[in-house]
Scaffold this active site. Sequence first.
Site, PDB file in Angstrom:
ATOM      1  N   LYS A   1     -26.372   4.796  39.513  1.00 45.97           N
ATOM      2  CA  LYS A   1     -27.066   5.471  40.624  1.00 45.97           C
ATOM      3  C   LYS A   1     -26.046   5.792  41.716  1.00 45.97           C
ATOM      4  O   LYS A   1     -25.143   4.994  41.979  1.00 45.97           O
ATOM      5  CB  LYS A   1     -28.172   4.545  41.149  1.00 45.97           C
ATOM      6  CG  LYS A   1     -29.068   5.182  42.209  1.00 45.97           C
ATOM      7  CD  LYS A   1     -30.218   4.233  42.580  1.00 45.97           C
ATOM      8  CE  LYS A   1     -31.120   4.837  43.646  1.00 45.97           C
ATOM      9  NZ  LYS A   1     -32.235   3.949  44.024  1.00 45.97           N
TER      10      LYS A   1
ATOM     11  N   SER B   1     -36.909   5.853  43.984  1.00 42.42           N
ATOM     12  CA  SER B   1     -35.796   6.746  44.245  1.00 42.42           C
ATOM     13  C   SER B   1     -34.794   6.838  43.091  1.00 42.42           C
ATOM     14  O   SER B   1     -34.012   7.785  43.054  1.00 42.42           O
ATOM     15  CB  SER B   1     -35.062   6.287  45.508  1.00 42.42           C
ATOM     16  OG  SER B   1     -34.459   5.028  45.292  1.00 42.42           O
TER      17      SER B   1
ATOM     18  N   SER C   1     -38.175   1.279  43.601  1.00 41.08           N
ATOM     19  CA  SER C   1     -37.292   2.371  43.166  1.00 41.08           C
ATOM     20  C   SER C   1     -36.722   2.269  41.756  1.00 41.08           C
ATOM     21  O   SER C   1     -36.205   3.249  41.246  1.00 41.08           O
ATOM     22  CB  SER C   1     -36.121   2.503  44.135  1.00 41.08           C
ATOM     23  OG  SER C   1     -36.482   3.336  45.193  1.00 41.08           O
TER      24      SER C   1
HETATM   25  N1  LIG Z   1     -36.519   2.714  47.923  1.00 37.32           N
HETATM   26  C1  LIG Z   1     -37.566   2.372  47.218  1.00 37.32           C
HETATM   27  O1  LIG Z   1     -37.558   1.336  46.579  1.00 37.32           O
HETATM   28  C2  LIG Z   1     -38.692   3.339  47.105  1.00 37.32           C
HETATM   29  C3  LIG Z   1     -39.723   3.422  48.161  1.00 37.32           C
HETATM   30  N2  LIG Z   1     -40.696   4.364  47.702  1.00 37.32           N
HETATM   31  C4  LIG Z   1     -39.136   3.915  49.464  1.00 37.32           C
HETATM   32  O2  LIG Z   1     -39.135   5.100  49.662  1.00 37.32           O
HETATM   33  O3  LIG Z   1     -38.734   3.161  50.310  1.00 37.32           O
END
Ligand SMILES: NC(=O)C[C@H](N)C(=O)O
Length: 488
Positions: free
Chosen positions: A76, A152, A176
Amino acid sequence: MSLFDHTIKELETMLHNKEITVQDLVEESYKRIEEVDGQVNAFLTLDKENALAKAKVLDEHPDATAKLFGIPGGIKDNIMTKGLRTTCASQFLDNFNDPLYDATVVEKLNNEQTIAVGKLNMDEFAMGSSNENSSYAAAKNPWNTDYVPGGSSGGSAAAVAAGEVLYSLGSDTGGSIRQPAAFCGVVGMKPTYGRVSRFGLVAFASSLDQVGPITRTVEDNARVLEVIAGHDKMDTTSANLEVPAYTEALTGDVKGLKIAVPKEYLAEGIAPEVRESVLEALKVYESLGATWEEVSIPHSKYAVAAYYLISSSEASANLARFDGVRYGVRSENADNMIDMFKKSRSEGFGPEVKRRIMLGTFALSSGYYDAYYKKAQQVRTLIKNDFDKIFEEYDVIIGPTSPTTAFKLGEKIDDPLTMYADDILTVPVNLAGVPGISIPCGFSPEGLPIGLQIIGKHFDESTVYRTAHAFEQATDYHTKRPQLGGAN
Ligand SMILES: NC(=O)C[C@H](N)C(=O)O
């Protein structure tokens, strides 16, 4: 040969018996990327020349003891790779071409002789649930490219699902790793907070972030976690605990396992096909000799609000370092120093990142701190207590990973609150700091994958893997492949 046909263990045997070479494998990975990445946009940067050169060296000096010898993987783009561009999918870091060091997880992977073929697409600075917040083109779902891959770590999940690499690394702050794994029909593990070093992970919310693997099978996943887990003196939040041999926990035996199913995880708002698949999965566990009972996580209804307050507050502090001086693209339109900071940040960050920085700065400001940030931390403790109580009696918690299957590109991007609300089933796990995995457990009528979430006790990834593996052995969802253009 296709990377789809074999697990890491099988490839290891084939390499060992000289049926294939590392160069074959790595070339196959790039061939697949060339064929299908135009459709899924999983990769932001490729490292072909170096990867092929490394493959040649490995073929000349085979090492049977290396745990990921010659296996092509992807990283990533918020995880630092020495000399290889690391952008966090942000325009702000578009010129960060030459990071000076490897993240500890990357170093550990390199020590086990794996080959990183490139860096993977994501929501900018890991903020989002659809990958549409990438400053570059959004990654797409390999099962249907009209749909999002989740976020993400959307590129990390899409690359594995599309057969471009055998494994990838993602990061999970509020879902994410697990949510994109669910949307793309692959296996994604968020380890216990403290299990994996975050040294070299670009920080989003430091009390929540964890790095973890995404793979096609549970066994592959356990193997990668075995490599990246463990204490690191460069990350004081990493736990000084021995790392169990996760692959040895995969006994296929779940007789007597006690499963808790939170009623909130099957309540209103969960799509009927998702609920159905989870209930079917519970029947599979029953047939394997496990038992399940309904429980409650009473404070889970406050989890999304608490998560977005805490994570945005921490992000507002962590992202202060991006100022166009120490890091980042510097604005060319500034007259003085303050103006330069302001303009660099205004021009460099995308709308979602700005929204979170503003929300976080507000929540931390004097007069509001007690009402928002402190309250959110108190809620966090209540949620952690809910989990602790359940784990006094049960071995694992099972439910869906996400309330729905993947949604269409563009469907929710103008409605951040709806996008946040969809994190309801993943964020409690981060707030409590416990490990959670998503594995494939079905398909919607439109043919989109459904994810089953298995949550374990602190530092008990072994039981999570054993539970996941038993289901995988008893079902064939993990053998299904998306039909992308090019040979599957
Ligand atoms: N970063 C994550 O684990 C995803 C979460 N949906 C966020 O936007 O914070």
